[in-house]
Design an enzyme around this catalytic site. Structure first.
Site, PDB file in Angstrom:
ATOM      1  N   LYS A 171     -42.916 -20.839  51.416  1.00  0.00           N
ATOM      2  CA  LYS A 171     -43.459 -20.928  50.054  1.00  0.00           C
ATOM      3  C   LYS A 171     -42.459 -21.633  49.136  1.00  0.00           C
ATOM      4  O   LYS A 171     -41.384 -21.121  48.866  1.00  0.00           O
ATOM      5  CB  LYS A 171     -43.751 -19.541  49.474  1.00  0.00           C
ATOM      6  CG  LYS A 171     -44.541 -19.673  48.168  1.00  0.00           C
ATOM      7  CD  LYS A 171     -44.483 -18.440  47.311  1.00  0.00           C
ATOM      8  CE  LYS A 171     -43.485 -18.495  46.192  1.00  0.00           C
ATOM      9  NZ  LYS A 171     -43.660 -19.564  45.206  1.00  0.00           N
ATOM     10  N   GLU A 185     -30.044 -15.589  50.251  1.00  0.00           N
ATOM     11  CA  GLU A 185     -29.114 -16.497  49.552  1.00  0.00           C
ATOM     12  C   GLU A 185     -29.429 -16.361  48.079  1.00  0.00           C
ATOM     13  O   GLU A 185     -30.458 -16.859  47.613  1.00  0.00           O
ATOM     14  CB  GLU A 185     -29.348 -17.955  49.995  1.00  0.00           C
ATOM     15  CG  GLU A 185     -29.179 -18.209  51.471  1.00  0.00           C
ATOM     16  CD  GLU A 185     -27.731 -18.329  51.895  1.00  0.00           C
ATOM     17  OE1 GLU A 185     -26.830 -18.290  51.029  1.00  0.00           O
ATOM     18  OE2 GLU A 185     -27.486 -18.436  53.102  1.00  0.00           O
ATOM     19  N   GLU A 197     -25.617 -14.963  35.197  1.00  0.00           N
ATOM     20  CA  GLU A 197     -25.859 -16.327  35.666  1.00  0.00           C
ATOM     21  C   GLU A 197     -26.734 -17.035  34.629  1.00  0.00           C
ATOM     22  O   GLU A 197     -27.851 -16.592  34.351  1.00  0.00           O
ATOM     23  CB  GLU A 197     -26.592 -16.268  37.018  1.00  0.00           C
ATOM     24  CG  GLU A 197     -26.733 -17.622  37.667  1.00  0.00           C
ATOM     25  CD  GLU A 197     -27.476 -17.545  38.999  1.00  0.00           C
ATOM     26  OE1 GLU A 197     -28.429 -16.763  39.111  1.00  0.00           O
ATOM     27  OE2 GLU A 197     -27.094 -18.285  39.909  1.00  0.00           O
ATOM     28  N   CYS A 219     -26.751 -22.516  42.301  1.00  0.00           N
ATOM     29  CA  CYS A 219     -26.328 -21.133  42.556  1.00  0.00           C
ATOM     30  C   CYS A 219     -24.811 -21.013  42.618  1.00  0.00           C
ATOM     31  O   CYS A 219     -24.239 -20.026  42.187  1.00  0.00           O
ATOM     32  CB  CYS A 219     -26.940 -20.644  43.852  1.00  0.00           C
ATOM     33  SG  CYS A 219     -26.711 -21.806  45.199  1.00  0.00           S
TER      34      CYS A 219
HETATM   35  P1  TAP Z   1     -36.611 -16.606  41.793  1.00  0.00           P
HETATM   36  O1  TAP Z   1     -37.303 -16.323  40.527  1.00  0.00           O
HETATM   37  O2  TAP Z   1     -35.973 -15.487  42.518  1.00  0.00           O
HETATM   38  O3  TAP Z   1     -37.675 -17.330  42.725  1.00  0.00           O
HETATM   39  C1  TAP Z   1     -37.342 -17.796  44.005  1.00  0.00           C
HETATM   40  C2  TAP Z   1     -38.608 -17.891  44.820  1.00  0.00           C
HETATM   41  O4  TAP Z   1     -39.146 -16.590  45.019  1.00  0.00           O
HETATM   42  C3  TAP Z   1     -39.710 -18.685  44.162  1.00  0.00           C
HETATM   43  O5  TAP Z   1     -40.444 -19.367  45.148  1.00  0.00           O
HETATM   44  C4  TAP Z   1     -40.550 -17.587  43.531  1.00  0.00           C
HETATM   45  O6  TAP Z   1     -41.871 -17.968  43.271  1.00  0.00           O
HETATM   46  C5  TAP Z   1     -40.500 -16.532  44.597  1.00  0.00           C
HETATM   47  N1  TAP Z   1     -40.743 -15.164  44.145  1.00  0.00           N
HETATM   48  C6  TAP Z   1     -40.739 -14.672  42.889  1.00  0.00           C
HETATM   49  N2  TAP Z   1     -40.956 -13.332  42.920  1.00  0.00           N
HETATM   50  C7  TAP Z   1     -41.106 -12.988  44.222  1.00  0.00           C
HETATM   51  C8  TAP Z   1     -41.324 -11.753  44.900  1.00  0.00           C
HETATM   52  N3  TAP Z   1     -41.404 -10.591  44.249  1.00  0.00           N
HETATM   53  N4  TAP Z   1     -41.412 -11.753  46.244  1.00  0.00           N
HETATM   54  C9  TAP Z   1     -41.288 -12.909  46.941  1.00  0.00           C
HETATM   55  N5  TAP Z   1     -41.082 -14.107  46.354  1.00  0.00           N
HETATM   56  C10 TAP Z   1     -40.976 -14.155  45.001  1.00  0.00           C
HETATM   57  O7  TAP Z   1     -35.465 -17.687  41.605  1.00  0.00           O
HETATM   58  P2  TAP Z   1     -35.587 -19.102  40.897  1.00  0.00           P
HETATM   59  O8  TAP Z   1     -35.625 -18.879  39.435  1.00  0.00           O
HETATM   60  O9  TAP Z   1     -36.667 -19.915  41.513  1.00  0.00           O
HETATM   61  O10 TAP Z   1     -34.219 -19.789  41.340  1.00  0.00           O
HETATM   62  C11 TAP Z   1     -33.045 -19.554  40.708  1.00  0.00           C
HETATM   63  C12 TAP Z   1     -32.211 -18.520  41.446  1.00  0.00           C
HETATM   64  O11 TAP Z   1     -32.027 -18.919  42.805  1.00  0.00           O
HETATM   65  C13 TAP Z   1     -30.824 -18.415  40.873  1.00  0.00           C
HETATM   66  O12 TAP Z   1     -30.447 -17.070  40.784  1.00  0.00           O
HETATM   67  C14 TAP Z   1     -29.961 -19.139  41.902  1.00  0.00           C
HETATM   68  O13 TAP Z   1     -28.628 -18.743  41.899  1.00  0.00           O
HETATM   69  C15 TAP Z   1     -30.656 -18.817  43.167  1.00  0.00           C
HETATM   70  N6  TAP Z   1     -30.318 -19.797  44.219  1.00  0.00           N
HETATM   71  C16 TAP Z   1     -29.489 -19.408  45.228  1.00  0.00           C
HETATM   72  C17 TAP Z   1     -29.111 -20.323  46.204  1.00  0.00           C
HETATM   73  C18 TAP Z   1     -28.184 -19.874  47.289  1.00  0.00           C
HETATM   74  S1  TAP Z   1     -28.042 -20.845  48.575  1.00  0.00           S
HETATM   75  N7  TAP Z   1     -27.516 -18.774  47.216  1.00  0.00           N
HETATM   76  C19 TAP Z   1     -29.591 -21.625  46.169  1.00  0.00           C
HETATM   77  C20 TAP Z   1     -30.426 -21.999  45.144  1.00  0.00           C
HETATM   78  C21 TAP Z   1     -30.789 -21.056  44.162  1.00  0.00           C
HETATM   79  P3  TAP Z   1     -42.206 -18.707  41.871  1.00  0.00           P
HETATM   80  O14 TAP Z   1     -41.188 -19.717  41.615  1.00  0.00           O
HETATM   81  O15 TAP Z   1     -43.466 -19.328  42.129  1.00  0.00           O
HETATM   82  O16 TAP Z   1     -42.203 -17.617  40.862  1.00  0.00           O
END
Ligand code: TAP
Length: 508
Positions: A207, A281, A412, A315
């Site tokens: 997804k 991650e 963050e 991240c």
């Molecule tokens: P999230 O809000 O956590 O979303 C990540 C993914 O999870 C999206 O596809 C989201 O869908 C989905 N999602 C949301 N709620 C969910 C649930 N309850 N169950 C399963 N899936 C769910 O993060 P974001 O805002 O997209 O990304 C930013 C975060 O990612 C930051 O904290 C960043 O540090 C972290 N990140 C970490 C890494 C590594 S390698 N450690 C790399 C990149 C990013 P929707 O987007 O459609 O809501």
């Protein structure tokens, strides 16, 4: 002039003037002075990718994906409900026996083919990622797309050598893998997840994030072009509810998640007690430590790359600068001057350094935390650059006089905002660097090799960069400590997460 040519010329003109007027289902042209002109289409509407083909969602629902640089919709994308997720998992489950029966050499050939097609279509992917995500074309062209191809090449190399990776053990596929990724590196995160899964003989349902699904859907076209057997990789687009339905599906053998720590904790609870493998991650709040003996101008460049690369939507961003007190004033002066030279604007312009903030929601979060920094008494420094009138934008920002207790030092921000703190001794640097619930990455700038080793040994961070920052390689494992998650992606450790090891003796 045909309607199509007219549209693509309008788009090229719009991008050249910085006003990206765009309609649904448009054609785009990306012009490079040295490499000619590329042309590619964005369809009006994208369906789910299940069992090797694009299928309409059973939900019947679609949502718009937005160009962050304009705030205008690019196209519509299918929203998968629980029944759609079920269909995709069933396809992955049905494809598993055939895929895991293939020899490592056969699987490697598919991965090599995918990597080569990605390289051939690199500029199309770079443009599409820039349009859907807001990041500058120089980054999608030089970082995201080449690294995505590198991940397929690298894991193709392991597919027929898994027995060498785990001497004396028999590596077998985990099974059907549910993968959920964020919006900050959409294509690259898909490659990080899919390539090792396929090399290990697993099948996948992935997804993408709701706000950046387009390059994953185009990757599905690459899989078709490469002849990947139907059902081996399936894409379900949608929002958090689609992700929830996926990670809770009873037929998964493993969940691999990249995203926020908050959602990571929810997923940990959802899979608990089900015998499902899990890798997480998650977020970070990296310390970027600069000693007085560092090559200061190079360190300034490293700090700029550490926090302003990809608009700070990283991240492992070096969002907490720890600078030795004796060089603090000099360093901050140089950094402020350098921030003025960061070119913020049209992400399709090859000379742009910083593009658009990914979404209105992310912009609101950045604004809230910056306001909190000012309220708590830190000193705000912002580039005086002019920001475009449409879309979502934020100027390169730095706070000095930051205390460890401030929200901007703890939370963050995931945006182009640097918090500067100071230290006197290496011990104090380590103590402050580790004073966070996260533990994804850290950076050290010093002339002394022994000091680097001393610090690296004490920093609670999965990745420690020395006299550089934000460097990635498929052969180098990446992942966190503490609330930044567990499991690694890339390298041997990343491959380990996609196999189970059996012990056995054969007769004779
Ligand atoms: P999230 O809000 O956590 O979303 C990540 C993914 O999870 C999206 O596809 C989201 O869908 C989905 N999602 C949301 N709620 C969910 C649930 N309850 N169950 C399963 N899936 C769910 O993060 P974001 O805002 O997209 O990304 C930013 C975060 O990612 C930051 O904290 C960043 O540090 C972290 N990140 C970490 C890494 C590594 S390698 N450690 C790399 C990149 C990013 P929707 O987007 O459609 O809501």
């Amino acid at each position: 002039m045909s309607k199509e040519t007219e549209k693509s010329n309008d788009a090229a003109a719009a991008s050249a003037t910085g006003s990206h007027a765009l309609q649904f289902g448009t054609a785009w042209q990306y012009e490079s002075a040295t490499e000619g002109t590329d042309h590619f289409e964005i369809a009006e509407r994208y369906d789910l990718f299940v069992d090797g083909e694009f299928v309409a969602p059973q939900s019947g629902e679609y949502f718009a994906t937005i160009n962050p640089a304009t705030g205008e919709p690019l196209c519509e994308v299918a929203s998968a409900n629980a029944a759609d997720v079920d269909r995709a998992v069933a396809a992955a489950k049905a494809a598993l026996p055939g895929w895991k029966r293939k020899s490592g050499d056969e699987r490697a050939r598919y991965l090599f083919r995918i990597a080569r097609i990605l390289q051939e279509r690199a500029r199309e992917f770079a443009c599409l990622e820039t349009l859907d995500n807001g990041k500058p074309i120089a980054e999608t062209r030089d970082v995201d797309v080449p690294l995505a191809a590198q991940h397929f090449f690298y894991h193709a190399g392991w597919a027929d050598k898994l027995d060498l990776l785990f001497p004396g053990r028999v590596p077998v596929p985990v099974g059907v893998i549910g993968q959920v990724i964020p919006w900050n590196f959409p294509l690259l995160m898909a490659a990080w997840k899919i390539a090792p899964a396929l090399a290990g003989g697993n099948t996948v349902v992935l997804k993408p994030a709701e706000t950046s699904p387009l390059t994953a859907l185009r990757l599905a076209e690459v899989f078709q072009q490469a002849g990947l057997p139907a059902g081996v990789v399936n894409f379900v687009t949608g929002d958090g509810a689609t992700g929830q339905a996926l990670v809770r599906h009873p037929d998964l053998d493993k969940v691999a998640f990249t995203g926020s720590t908050e959602v990571g904790k929810d997923i940990q609870q959802a899979v608990a007690g089900r015998g499902v493998d899990l890798t997480l991650e998650l977020g970070g709040k990296a310390a970027h430590i600069v000693f007085e003996d560092a090559a200061i101008d190079q360190a300034v460049e490293g700090v700029v790359r550490g926090i302003f690369f990809n608009q700070g939507h990283v991240c492992c961003a070096g969002s907490r600068l720890l600078v030795q007190e004796s060089v603090h004033d000099l360093f901050v002066r140089k950094l402020a001057r350098r921030m003025e030279r960061i070119r913020v604007g049209n992400p399709l312009d090859k000379n742009t350094d910083m593009g658009a903030i990914h979404s209105a929601a992310q912009l609101a979060r950045i604004e809230e935390l910056v306001a909190a920094g000012v309220d708590e008494g830190a000193t705000l420094h912002q580039s005086s650059c002019e920001l475009p009138g449409q879309g979502f934008w934020f100027a390169p920002t730095m706070f000095t006089n930051v205390a460890l207790s401030h929200r901007i030092a703890r939370e963050e921000i995931f945006g182009p905002v640097l918090s500067v703190l100071t230290f006197r001794t290496p011990e104090e640097a380590v103590e402050k660097a580790n004073n966070t619930s996260y533990g994804l990455s850290a950076g050290i700038w010093t002339d002394k090799g022994a000091r680097i080793l001393w610090l690296a040994d004490r920093l609670r961070a999965g990745v420690v960069w020395n006299n550089t920052f934000n460097r990635f390689d498929a052969a180098s494992p990446f992942g966190g400590f503490k609330e930044s998650g567990f499991g690694r992606e890339g390298g041997r450790a990343g491959m380990r997460a996609y196999v189970r090891l059996q012990d056995g003796l054969s007769a004779g």
